[in-house]
Design a protein around this motif. Structure first.
Motif, PDB file in Angstrom:
ATOM      1  N   SER A  89      72.803 -72.775  14.756  1.00 38.22           N
ATOM      2  CA  SER A  89      73.802 -74.142  14.403  1.00 38.22           C
ATOM      3  C   SER A  89      74.438 -74.523  15.119  1.00 38.22           C
ATOM      4  O   SER A  89      75.415 -73.924  15.711  1.00 38.22           O
ATOM      5  CB  SER A  89      74.164 -74.058  12.761  1.00 38.22           C
ATOM      6  OG  SER A  89      75.232 -75.733  12.576  1.00 38.22           O
ATOM      7  N   ILE A  90      75.014 -75.788  15.176  1.00 36.42           N
ATOM      8  CA  ILE A  90      75.932 -75.999  16.260  1.00 36.42           C
ATOM      9  C   ILE A  90      76.951 -74.890  16.211  1.00 36.42           C
ATOM     10  O   ILE A  90      78.018 -74.602  16.479  1.00 36.42           O
ATOM     11  CB  ILE A  90      75.704 -77.295  16.725  1.00 36.42           C
ATOM     12  CG1 ILE A  90      74.444 -78.126  17.280  1.00 36.42           C
ATOM     13  CG2 ILE A  90      77.158 -78.274  17.026  1.00 36.42           C
ATOM     14  CD1 ILE A  90      74.434 -79.834  17.086  1.00 36.42           C
ATOM     15  N   LEU A  91      77.839 -75.317  14.689  1.00 34.56           N
ATOM     16  CA  LEU A  91      79.016 -75.364  14.323  1.00 34.56           C
ATOM     17  C   LEU A  91      78.785 -73.571  14.722  1.00 34.56           C
ATOM     18  O   LEU A  91      80.242 -73.089  14.896  1.00 34.56           O
ATOM     19  CB  LEU A  91      79.344 -76.033  13.164  1.00 34.56           C
ATOM     20  CG  LEU A  91      79.159 -76.928  12.343  1.00 34.56           C
ATOM     21  CD1 LEU A  91      79.624 -76.998  11.195  1.00 34.56           C
ATOM     22  CD2 LEU A  91      79.955 -77.761  13.537  1.00 34.56           C
ATOM     23  N   GLN A  92      78.131 -72.806  13.989  1.00 33.71           N
ATOM     24  CA  GLN A  92      78.553 -71.363  14.565  1.00 33.71           C
ATOM     25  C   GLN A  92      78.316 -71.170  16.375  1.00 33.71           C
ATOM     26  O   GLN A  92      79.104 -70.171  15.529  1.00 33.71           O
ATOM     27  CB  GLN A  92      76.725 -70.907  13.151  1.00 33.71           C
ATOM     28  CG  GLN A  92      76.995 -71.084  12.269  1.00 33.71           C
ATOM     29  CD  GLN A  92      76.203 -70.296  11.363  1.00 33.71           C
ATOM     30  OE1 GLN A  92      75.281 -69.879  11.701  1.00 33.71           O
ATOM     31  NE2 GLN A  92      75.747 -70.289  10.188  1.00 33.71           N
ATOM     32  N   THR A  93      77.374 -71.978  16.495  1.00 29.13           N
ATOM     33  CA  THR A  93      77.615 -71.950  18.156  1.00 29.13           C
ATOM     34  C   THR A  93      78.511 -71.413  18.547  1.00 29.13           C
ATOM     35  O   THR A  93      79.408 -71.212  18.955  1.00 29.13           O
ATOM     36  CB  THR A  93      76.235 -72.834  18.700  1.00 29.13           C
ATOM     37  OG1 THR A  93      75.271 -72.149  18.214  1.00 29.13           O
ATOM     38  CG2 THR A  93      76.189 -72.482  20.219  1.00 29.13           C
TER      39      THR A  93
END
Length: 128
Positions: free
Chosen positions: A95-99
């Motif tokens: 996920s972009i947010l988790q990354t």
């Protein structure tokens, strides 16, 4: 009379028709001019032949192009387009947010590790 007029709508008969200059398709104008110019360069400039040979070679090139492409040039020219090279790739989804969050965390950890390593490296250099 008005009822009949309301039922039928006038339609432009030229809709969907390929543009033409007389009997010649308009999309052939540019290739034919390139072929004619190439025939002129070949016969007049490089080989010093007469205008008859220039016209014959230009007519030969134009007729060959017209036979190959016809009214639907995409049928012949589409053979020369490169097909895409598809590769099946395997990678895990992130996920972009988790990354982004994990990247911040990793950068903080890296910074701490660098400062810790630098301090350890200085301690080693003093021992030697």
């Amino acid at each position: 009379m008005n009822k009949q007029r309301d039922r039928f709508r006038p339609v432009n008969p030229m809709l969907g028709v390929q543009p033409r200059l007389g009997p010649f398709p308009a999309e052939h104008i540019l290739p034919w001019s390139v072929i004619g110019f190439a025939a002129y360069l070949l016969c007049q400039v490089f080989l010093n032949l007469g205008w008859l040979w220039t016209g014959v070679i230009a007519a030969w090139g134009i007729s060959t192009w017209w036979i190959l492409t016809g009214d639907k040039p995409w049928r012949f020219l589409s053979r020369f387009t490169r097909t895409p090279y598809w590769v099946r790739g395997y990678c895990t989804y992130h996920s972009i947010l988790q990354t982004h969050r994990s990247h911040r965390h990793e950068s903080k950890v890296r910074h701490k590790n660098r400062s810790h390593r630098a301090a350890a490296g200085q301690a080693r250099s003093h021992r030697r």
